[in-house]
Design a protein around this motif. Structure first.
Motif, short mmCIF file in Angstrom:
data_model
loop_
_atom_site.label_atom_id
_atom_site.label_comp_id
_atom_site.label_asym_id
_atom_site.label_seq_id
_atom_site.Cartn_x
_atom_site.Cartn_y
_atom_site.Cartn_z
N MET A 166 17.30 1.92 -5.20
CA MET A 166 15.95 1.35 -5.11
C MET A 166 15.71 0.87 -3.68
SD MET A 166 14.25 -1.90 -7.10
CE MET A 166 14.08 -1.09 -8.68
N TYR A 167 14.55 1.20 -3.14
CA TYR A 167 14.18 0.78 -1.79
C TYR A 167 13.23 -0.41 -1.83
CZ TYR A 167 16.12 4.82 0.66
OH TYR A 167 16.97 5.75 1.20
N LEU A 168 13.43 -1.31 -0.89
CA LEU A 168 12.50 -2.41 -0.67
C LEU A 168 11.73 -2.09 0.61
CD1 LEU A 168 11.29 -5.22 -1.10
CD2 LEU A 168 13.34 -6.19 -0.01
N ILE A 169 10.42 -1.92 0.47
CA ILE A 169 9.56 -1.59 1.60
C ILE A 169 8.68 -2.80 1.88
CG2 ILE A 169 7.82 0.00 2.50
CD1 ILE A 169 8.90 1.98 0.28
N VAL A 170 8.84 -3.37 3.07
CA VAL A 170 8.18 -4.62 3.41
C VAL A 170 7.18 -4.39 4.53
CG1 VAL A 170 8.52 -7.00 4.19
CG2 VAL A 170 10.31 -5.86 2.84
N GLY A 171 5.94 -4.80 4.32
CA GLY A 171 4.94 -4.79 5.39
C GLY A 171 4.69 -6.20 5.84
N LEU A 172 4.75 -6.44 7.15
CA LEU A 172 4.60 -7.79 7.66
C LEU A 172 3.14 -8.10 8.00
CD1 LEU A 172 7.74 -8.17 9.94
CD2 LEU A 172 7.49 -8.53 7.47
#
Length: 193
Positions: free
Chosen positions: A1-7
């Motif tokens: 599972m990937y965690l994709i974070v937008g700041l």
């Protein structure tokens, strides 16, 4: 599972500012892959879904930029994300021309306080990142004022394409690897040119 974070920063007044392009890319991914960000936990707003064959979590930290790691770390811990291989962070970059993308497998924060805080919280800098160019600040303008400002009309044309390209870079990182995304997107001029 990937965690994709937008700041980005959570208040409405920061929508569509240079510092919030990470949130913008998360919005593109959310819409493109039908992943609703409806969960409010871990000092962030997130949603779970799939991009291709990969399970993903899309996350917008609601801590304000300089404390982004205070959301990223607990989400990664809770969902047992390997932050060296399954974390992708999307941020703005004042060293890149508006609309350019730079993919990196890791490295320093490059002066970006959101990345700096994530690195401090995780204890390493070995996570993939997709940086979206917002342009260098003009002389005699404070950096904070620049990144919290809105795009000039001429730059707005680049940014939609840039956010689409950044979303594609995220997909390529997951489906192939960081090097493939770097080869595809690093150095590419914005479409609007």
């Amino acid at each position: 599972m990937y965690l994709i974070v937008g700041l980005g920063n959570p208040e409405k007044k920061y929508n569509a500012t240079r510092h919030n392009v990470g949130f913008g890319v998360i919005d593109v991914l959310s819409e493109k892959y039908d992943i609703d960000l409806t969960e409010m936990k871990f000092k962030g707003m997130y949603g779970k879904g799939r991009i291709g064959n990969e399970k993903v979590i899309l996350l917008k930290p609601l801590t304000y930029m300089n404390l982004s790691g205070e959301s990223v770390r607990p989400v990664a811990d809770y969902f047992k994300i390997d932050t060296k291989t399954e974390l992708i962070v999307i941020s703005d970059d004042v060293e890149l021309d508006p609309g350019r993308i730079r993919v990196r497998p890791g490295g320093s924060a490059g002066g970006h306080n959101g990345l700096k805080n994530i690195i401090a919280q995780l204890g390493h800098d070995e996570f993939a990142r997709v940086r979206v160019g917002v342009g260098k600040k003009p002389p005699r303008i404070d950096l904070a004022d620049w990144v919290l400002g809105h795009f000039d009309k001429q730059d707005v044309a680049y940014m939609k394409d840039a956010m689409d390209h950044a979303a594609d870079a995220v997909r390529v990182i997951m489906e192939e690897d960081v090097n493939a995304a770097m080869n595809k997107w690093n150095g590419v001029k914005p479409d609007a040119e």
